[in-house]
Design a protein around this motif. Structure first.
Motif, PDB file in Angstrom:
ATOM      1  N   ALA A  34       0.809  -1.221   0.000  1.00  0.00           N
ATOM      2  CA  ALA A  34       0.000   0.000   0.000  1.00  0.00           C
ATOM      3  C   ALA A  34       0.839   1.266   0.000  1.00  0.00           C
ATOM      4  O   ALA A  34       0.331   2.344  -0.285  1.00  0.00           O
ATOM      5  CB  ALA A  34      -0.934  -0.006   1.208  1.00  0.00           C
ATOM      6  N   LEU A  35       2.125   1.160   0.367  1.00  0.00           N
ATOM      7  CA  LEU A  35       2.928   2.371   0.427  1.00  0.00           C
ATOM      8  C   LEU A  35       3.707   2.594  -0.865  1.00  0.00           C
ATOM      9  O   LEU A  35       4.542   3.480  -0.941  1.00  0.00           O
ATOM     10  CB  LEU A  35       3.912   2.307   1.603  1.00  0.00           C
ATOM     11  N   GLU A  36       3.448   1.764  -1.871  1.00  0.00           N
ATOM     12  CA  GLU A  36       4.105   1.997  -3.158  1.00  0.00           C
ATOM     13  C   GLU A  36       3.584   3.289  -3.745  1.00  0.00           C
ATOM     14  O   GLU A  36       2.433   3.660  -3.512  1.00  0.00           O
ATOM     15  CB  GLU A  36       3.803   0.824  -4.101  1.00  0.00           C
ATOM     16  N   PRO A  37       4.327   3.991  -4.584  1.00  0.00           N
ATOM     17  CA  PRO A  37       5.688   3.698  -5.027  1.00  0.00           C
ATOM     18  C   PRO A  37       6.775   4.223  -4.088  1.00  0.00           C
ATOM     19  O   PRO A  37       7.939   4.223  -4.424  1.00  0.00           O
ATOM     20  CB  PRO A  37       5.768   4.424  -6.368  1.00  0.00           C
ATOM     21  N   TYR A  38       6.357   4.695  -2.898  1.00  0.00           N
ATOM     22  CA  TYR A  38       7.341   5.335  -2.020  1.00  0.00           C
ATOM     23  C   TYR A  38       8.177   4.324  -1.262  1.00  0.00           C
ATOM     24  O   TYR A  38       9.391   4.463  -1.110  1.00  0.00           O
ATOM     25  CB  TYR A  38       6.632   6.291  -1.071  1.00  0.00           C
ATOM     26  N   LEU A  39       7.502   3.285  -0.764  1.00  0.00           N
ATOM     27  CA  LEU A  39       8.224   2.177  -0.149  1.00  0.00           C
ATOM     28  C   LEU A  39       7.685   0.908  -0.786  1.00  0.00           C
ATOM     29  O   LEU A  39       6.487   0.633  -0.710  1.00  0.00           O
ATOM     30  CB  LEU A  39       7.987   2.136   1.374  1.00  0.00           C
ATOM     31  N   SER A  40       8.571   0.145  -1.406  1.00  0.00           N
ATOM     32  CA  SER A  40       8.093  -0.997  -2.187  1.00  0.00           C
ATOM     33  C   SER A  40       7.614  -2.126  -1.284  1.00  0.00           C
ATOM     34  O   SER A  40       7.971  -2.196  -0.107  1.00  0.00           O
ATOM     35  CB  SER A  40       9.217  -1.513  -3.071  1.00  0.00           C
ATOM     36  N   ARG A  41       6.842  -3.020  -1.877  1.00  0.00           N
ATOM     37  CA  ARG A  41       6.353  -4.175  -1.138  1.00  0.00           C
ATOM     38  C   ARG A  41       7.541  -5.006  -0.654  1.00  0.00           C
ATOM     39  O   ARG A  41       7.567  -5.491   0.480  1.00  0.00           O
ATOM     40  CB  ARG A  41       5.437  -5.009  -2.038  1.00  0.00           C
ATOM     41  N   ALA A  76      15.946   0.346   6.725  1.00  0.00           N
ATOM     42  CA  ALA A  76      14.631   0.944   6.488  1.00  0.00           C
ATOM     43  C   ALA A  76      14.502   1.509   5.087  1.00  0.00           C
ATOM     44  O   ALA A  76      13.394   1.741   4.615  1.00  0.00           O
ATOM     45  CB  ALA A  76      14.371   2.044   7.500  1.00  0.00           C
ATOM     46  N   TYR A  77      15.633   1.789   4.424  1.00  0.00           N
ATOM     47  CA  TYR A  77      15.522   2.444   3.121  1.00  0.00           C
ATOM     48  C   TYR A  77      16.481   1.914   2.069  1.00  0.00           C
ATOM     49  O   TYR A  77      16.417   2.297   0.917  1.00  0.00           O
ATOM     50  CB  TYR A  77      15.749   3.956   3.266  1.00  0.00           C
ATOM     51  N   TYR A  78      17.384   1.001   2.464  1.00  0.00           N
ATOM     52  CA  TYR A  78      18.463   0.685   1.538  1.00  0.00           C
ATOM     53  C   TYR A  78      18.006   0.043   0.247  1.00  0.00           C
ATOM     54  O   TYR A  78      18.502   0.356  -0.827  1.00  0.00           O
ATOM     55  CB  TYR A  78      19.544  -0.170   2.217  1.00  0.00           C
ATOM     56  N   LEU A  79      17.018  -0.866   0.343  1.00  0.00           N
ATOM     57  CA  LEU A  79      16.605  -1.557  -0.875  1.00  0.00           C
ATOM     58  C   LEU A  79      15.994  -0.595  -1.887  1.00  0.00           C
ATOM     59  O   LEU A  79      16.179  -0.751  -3.080  1.00  0.00           O
ATOM     60  CB  LEU A  79      15.603  -2.669  -0.544  1.00  0.00           C
ATOM     61  N   ASP A  80      15.262   0.410  -1.392  1.00  0.00           N
ATOM     62  CA  ASP A  80      14.590   1.320  -2.323  1.00  0.00           C
ATOM     63  C   ASP A  80      15.414   2.558  -2.661  1.00  0.00           C
ATOM     64  O   ASP A  80      15.319   3.085  -3.751  1.00  0.00           O
ATOM     65  CB  ASP A  80      13.254   1.789  -1.724  1.00  0.00           C
ATOM     66  N   TYR A  81      16.172   3.048  -1.698  1.00  0.00           N
ATOM     67  CA  TYR A  81      16.836   4.331  -1.895  1.00  0.00           C
ATOM     68  C   TYR A  81      18.356   4.235  -1.860  1.00  0.00           C
ATOM     69  O   TYR A  81      19.039   5.226  -2.068  1.00  0.00           O
ATOM     70  CB  TYR A  81      16.366   5.335  -0.831  1.00  0.00           C
ATOM     71  N   LYS A  82      18.900   3.068  -1.599  1.00  0.00           N
ATOM     72  CA  LYS A  82      20.344   2.871  -1.453  1.00  0.00           C
ATOM     73  C   LYS A  82      20.860   3.905  -0.465  1.00  0.00           C
ATOM     74  O   LYS A  82      20.385   4.011   0.634  1.00  0.00           O
ATOM     75  CB  LYS A  82      21.057   2.973  -2.814  1.00  0.00           C
TER      76      LYS A  82
END
Lengths: 263, 308
Positions: free
Chosen positions: A61-68, A216-222
């Motif tokens: 539900a938080l896509e596209p900001y935080l991926s599933r 908390a953010y590495y996978l999406d934002y590196k």
């Protein structure tokens, strides 16, 4: 928030209970720590003390900001590990049985001399709070009452936002950033803490938090912390949850004139 | 330190020419200023003022640690995280008294006995990461040999027990940090005292963990091996499976040759220090003996004259 499955009781009564139980060890019910017969039947196979609370929205539900995928990892692996780790530790630690999570974090913090269970307990608390601090398509402005308080304490909403982002970007290592209602100063403030530390531990009231651990953010934002924090502020933060927490905190902190809630 | 594939210099060029020139008036001023910093390494005396800290590349290409550590991880870990520390440090120390010192001196100075100055985090992380890249090699691991293996077996019981202790420390470091195998040479921290019972046992290997950017240099230990357990080091390849990352690091990546050579240097340093301390103690004793003799002579003379 997660409660443990048995009724709570005054802090010292379970010590008495376990004293009473010691000569009567019955192996079949070894997981029942308290000597209260009404509870023992239901809890005879209890191995879990705290449950893994699910976020109040689906994992995508938080896509596209935080991926599933990010949430599956963060909630499904990290948060779950903290819960299971905590339960594992509590299994072997009678005196800590029976506390609610709020009480447990304070007890295990032990005034700055933390017990081994502290890290897991506090991280469970922090993550429960974190999921509820976000909502799908979060509004980017708080409602009037909270907004007024923010403007009073920070000058303007922009100033608050800047302070929050700045705290997140200057935090070194793992930690969290908080909007808190300070108990003594009776005002809102932005606070950053290391590892699992939480302003609740010194009596302040968290209103929202942001996980700045790299997981908390590495996978999406590196390594792009700035983008992560700004996305959180623009698109994810749940001002509804913040307002509710603020209302509850005001029951403990007198901010002056009684506030008639403005819709 | 001279090798640098991608040096990060973000300053406008105008600043460099006038400060880096070893002209005569400039260098006397330099020397006078540097006298204050005499206690640090001799290298600083000969370095130009704006020696920028370099972004040193790993001693192997970014894809050569596959499949244990992916090229993507190295591109981010070295290419972004390590690079940003370098850029930030250079910006921070420009024009301050830390400017021009070598990295280890910056670390010790900015550690400030625990009350860290802003440059510490960046400086220490640069050092840590350089150390980390050099601790690994493609086709690494196996088992150590020679002196290193002997010391490990002496201080941990067996190689397996050392591995378990190291893995367990790395697994339980909460939050960001590093885990080290370090060589410590015990010394009493009292001005002119000497360890009353010096023995081989005082010089031993230990496994230590440290939070965030702290490293064993600040405790005066000699690091031999380090593993980065900040999440950015393993998240892309292993996500939350830190234990797998640690095992693979120990089983496939560690360069024991490098660790051995660091041990030799550490032992040599410890021996050198001992010699210096003995030398210093002898000097001090000689000075004290001289001054006492002078005083006694004067006193007896004056008494004689009064009697007369």
């Amino acid at each position: 928030m997660a409660f443990c499955c048995n009724k709570t009781c005054p802090a010292n009564s379970h010590l008495l209970a376990s004293d009473f139980w010691r000569p009567f060890k019955i192996p079949k019910f070894q997981y029942v720590k308290k000597g209260r017969f009404d509870v023992s039947q239901r809890a005879s196979k209890a191995l879990a003390f705290f449950g893994l609370t699910t976020p109040p929205y689906k994992l995508d539900a938080l896509e596209p900001y935080l991926s599933r995928k990010m949430l599956e990892m963060h909630w499904g692996a990290h948060h779950r590990d903290y819960v299971e780790g905590l339960n594992e530790q509590l299994k072997n630690n009678d005196p800590l049985y029976g506390y609610t999570l709020d009480e447990l974090v304070k007890v295990t913090y032990n005034n700055g001399n933390p017990l081994p269970e502290f890290n897991n307990a506090i991280q469970v608390w922090n993550h429960d709070f974190f999921w509820e601090s976000m909502q799908p398509s979060g509004s980017n402005m708080p409602g009037e009452g909270l907004l007024q308080q923010i403007e009073k304490d920070f000058g303007s909403f922009t100033n608050f936002r800047e302070k929050f982002v700045d705290a997140a970007l200057t935090l070194f290592g793992s930690g969290w950033v908080w909007l808190v209602l300070k108990n003594k100063e009776k005002r809102l403030a932005v606070v950053k803490t290391s590892n699992g530390i939480n302003p609740l531990l010194w009596g302040d009231f968290p209103i929202i938090n942001l996980d700045m651990w790299e997981h908390a953010y590495y996978l999406d934002y590196k390594d792009d912390k700035g983008k992560y924090v700004n996305t959180f502020m623009n698109n994810l933060v749940s001002w509804d949850a913040a307002t509710a927490r603020m209302a509850r905190a005001e029951a403990f902190v007198n901010l002056g004139e009684p506030k008639i809630p403005v819709a | 330190m001279a090798r640098g594939a991608a040096t990060a210099i973000t300053l406008p060029c105008a600043l460099l020419p006038c400060q880096g020139f070893p002209g005569a008036p400039e260098s006397t001023r330099l020397l006078q200023w540097r006298k204050r910093e005499r206690k640090f390494s001799l290298k600083a005396l000969h370095a130009p003022i704006t020696v920028q800290i370099e972004l040193k590349p790993p001693p192997y290409s970014l894809n050569s640690l596959e499949p244990y550590m992916s090229r993507e991880t190295l591109e981010y870990h070295w290419g972004r995280h390590h690079r940003v520390y370098v850029e930030n440090l250079n910006r921070q120390i420009l024009g301050t008294e830390l400017d021009g010192l070598n990295l280890e001196d910056i670390i010790i100075m900015s550690y400030n006995k625990g009350d860290v100055l802003p440059a510490f985090n960046n400086a220490a992380q640069i050092w840590n990461h350089e150390f980390f890249w050099e601790s690994m090699k493609p086709g690494g691991a196996g088992k150590p040999s020679g002196d290193l293996l002997e010391l490990i077996e002496r201080d941990f019981g067996s190689f397996e027990r050392f591995i378990n202790e190291f893995k367990s420390a790395a697994s339980t470091q909460f939050g960001s940090g590093w885990v080290w195998l370090a060589y410590k040479a015990n010394r009493l921290d009292v001005g002119n005292a000497v360890n009353p019972c010096p023995s081989e046992e005082d010089k031993k290997l230990v496994v230590v963990k440290s939070p965030n950017a702290v490293n064993p240099l600040v405790w005066d230990y000699s690091p031999l091996l380090g593993i980065d357990v900040w999440e950015h080091a393993y998240y892309l390849d292993y996500q939350n499976r830190r234990d797998d990352y640690i095992s693979i690091f120990m089983d496939h990546l560690v360069s024991w040759e490098v660790v051995s050579s660091r041990l030799e240097m550490a032992k040599a340093r410890a021996v050198e220090r001992e010699r210096e301390e003995i030398r210093r103690k002898i000097e001090e004793e000689e000075n004290m003996v001289d001054s006492e003799a002078v005083e006694m002579y004067l006193d007896s003379e004056s008494e004689d004259s009064e009697v007369e």
